[in-house]
Enzyme design. Structure first.
Site, PDB file in Angstrom:
ATOM      1  CG  ASP A  14       5.540   3.497   1.005  1.00  0.00           C
ATOM      2  OD1 ASP A  14       6.169   2.841   1.854  1.00  0.00           O
ATOM      3  OD2 ASP A  14       5.938   4.595   0.568  1.00  0.00           O
ATOM      4  CD  GLU A  39       5.112   9.068   0.266  1.00  0.00           C
ATOM      5  OE1 GLU A  39       5.270  10.272   0.495  1.00  0.00           O
ATOM      6  OE2 GLU A  39       5.795   8.449  -0.541  1.00  0.00           O
ATOM      7  CG  ASN A  40       2.812   6.990  -2.758  1.00  0.00           C
ATOM      8  OD1 ASN A  40       2.851   7.976  -3.465  1.00  0.00           O
ATOM      9  ND2 ASN A  40       3.894   6.437  -2.234  1.00  0.00           N
ATOM     10  CG  ASN A  80       8.786  11.491  -1.446  1.00  0.00           C
ATOM     11  OD1 ASN A  80       8.434  10.417  -0.958  1.00  0.00           O
ATOM     12  ND2 ASN A  80       8.923  11.652  -2.755  1.00  0.00           N
ATOM     13  CG  HIS A  81       4.598  11.598  -2.993  1.00  0.00           C
ATOM     14  ND1 HIS A  81       5.103  12.481  -3.914  1.00  0.00           N
ATOM     15  CD2 HIS A  81       5.012  10.360  -3.400  1.00  0.00           C
ATOM     16  CE1 HIS A  81       5.783  11.823  -4.837  1.00  0.00           C
ATOM     17  NE2 HIS A  81       5.750  10.535  -4.536  1.00  0.00           N
ATOM     18  CG  HIS A 133       9.260   8.150   3.020  1.00  0.00           C
ATOM     19  ND1 HIS A 133       8.320   7.142   2.922  1.00  0.00           N
ATOM     20  CD2 HIS A 133       9.215   8.805   1.838  1.00  0.00           C
ATOM     21  CE1 HIS A 133       7.725   7.195   1.747  1.00  0.00           C
ATOM     22  NE2 HIS A 133       8.253   8.192   1.060  1.00  0.00           N
ATOM     23  CG  HIS A 176      10.904   6.631  -0.953  1.00  0.00           C
ATOM     24  ND1 HIS A 176       9.974   7.496  -1.495  1.00  0.00           N
ATOM     25  CD2 HIS A 176      11.992   6.712  -1.769  1.00  0.00           C
ATOM     26  CE1 HIS A 176      10.496   8.078  -2.577  1.00  0.00           C
ATOM     27  NE2 HIS A 176      11.698   7.614  -2.754  1.00  0.00           N
ATOM     28  CG  HIS A 181       6.357   1.754  -3.419  1.00  0.00           C
ATOM     29  ND1 HIS A 181       5.267   2.143  -4.172  1.00  0.00           N
ATOM     30  CD2 HIS A 181       6.526   2.736  -2.493  1.00  0.00           C
ATOM     31  CE1 HIS A 181       4.807   3.305  -3.727  1.00  0.00           C
ATOM     32  NE2 HIS A 181       5.572   3.680  -2.706  1.00  0.00           N
TER      33      HIS A 181
END
Length: 263
Positions: free
Chosen positions: A12, A43-44, A71-72, A154, A179, A181
């Site tokens: 991520d 995603e982040n 999820n983001h 994830h 997810h 990290h």
């Protein structure tokens, strides 16, 4: 002609600081490790959380061939149309088909074609379609086109990730978790030839809590009061895993966990 393909999967990417570092260092990592294909979880990657078209394009500029999310994925509304228009960025497959984008796609590099799927876990996460059932459905479709398949799972729980890896052993070329990290030290080739790691880790600030300014998270845990997350402008790291896959069999023949900082 090389019978193997070397695939780098990057954990991520956190915020603009993580994306900046990726743009500087990913080309070096790819060159030093003879990487053929690179998949990055983005995603982040946007400032303030989520992913935007701008942060996605920066990841591609860094040298990624493909971007997965989590999820983001739908945190930023400007991504909705981008998911529909860009085949090389996917959102989790266990959202309904009516949702923007797609949950799996194929990377076509000419010398190799690779299927990539993005699936969300449901333990301590959103109550979406069962990830195991979702994987059955997605792999059945991808197998019609390719014999090399990567799955970005994830998910939060290590037990769900481990179970998922064994469930897909022999059917996917590699299963890598994202997810949390936090990079795990369990990279391996499962009994039936699937490369596996519970979590790739993170690409972002080292002196942080999962990429977020540590004082903010400490205060949140101490008081219980929600805080606006910020990413510190400190030294960064890039974490991930290299899967060497036999192009004929679709099996992983070598797996190597990587963690780079200050390069």
């Amino acid at each position: 002609m090389n019978s193997n393909v070397r695939i780098l999967c990057v954990g991520d990417v956190v915020g603009s600081v993580g994306t900046d570092y990726l743009m500087k260092k990913l080309p070096i990592i790819k060159r030093e490790n003879n990487i053929d294909v690179c998949v990055v979880n983005g995603e982040n990657s946007a400032k303030g959380n989520g992913i935007t078209p701008f942060s996605a394009e920066r990841i591609f500029s860094a040298g990624a061939d493909f971007i997965t999310t989590g999820n983001h994925a739908f945190k930023r509304a400007e991504m909705y149309r981008y998911y529909d228009e860009t085949l090389s960025v996917i959102r989790p497959a266990n959202y309904k088909d009516s949702v923007y984008g797609r949950g799996y796609a194929v990377i076509d590099k000419g010398f190799v074609r690779i299927g990539v799927a993005n699936i969300l876990g449901t333990a301590f996460m959103e109550p979406l379609e069962n990830p195991f059932d979702c994987a059955d459905r997605v792999l059945e479709e991808l197998k019609k086109e390719v014999n090399i398949i990567l799955v970005d799972f994830h998910a939060e729980a290590t037990s769900e990730k481990r179970a998922f890896g064994f469930y897909l052993d022999g059917r996917a070329s590699a299963v890598f978790g994202t997810h949390t990290h936090v990079q795990t030290a369990d990279e391996q080739i499962l009994p039936l030839g699937t490369g596996y790691i519970t979590d790739l880790g993170m690409s972002g600030p080292i002196d942080s809590v999962l990429g977020v300014t540590k004082e903010i998270i400490i205060e949140k845990f101490r008081t219980g009061v929600p805080k606006r997350f910020e990413n510190p402008e400190t030294e960064c790291e890039i974490q991930g895993c290299i899967f060497t896959v036999d192009k004929s069999s679709g099996k992983t023949v070598e797996v190597e966990r990587i963690s780079y900082d200050k390069i």
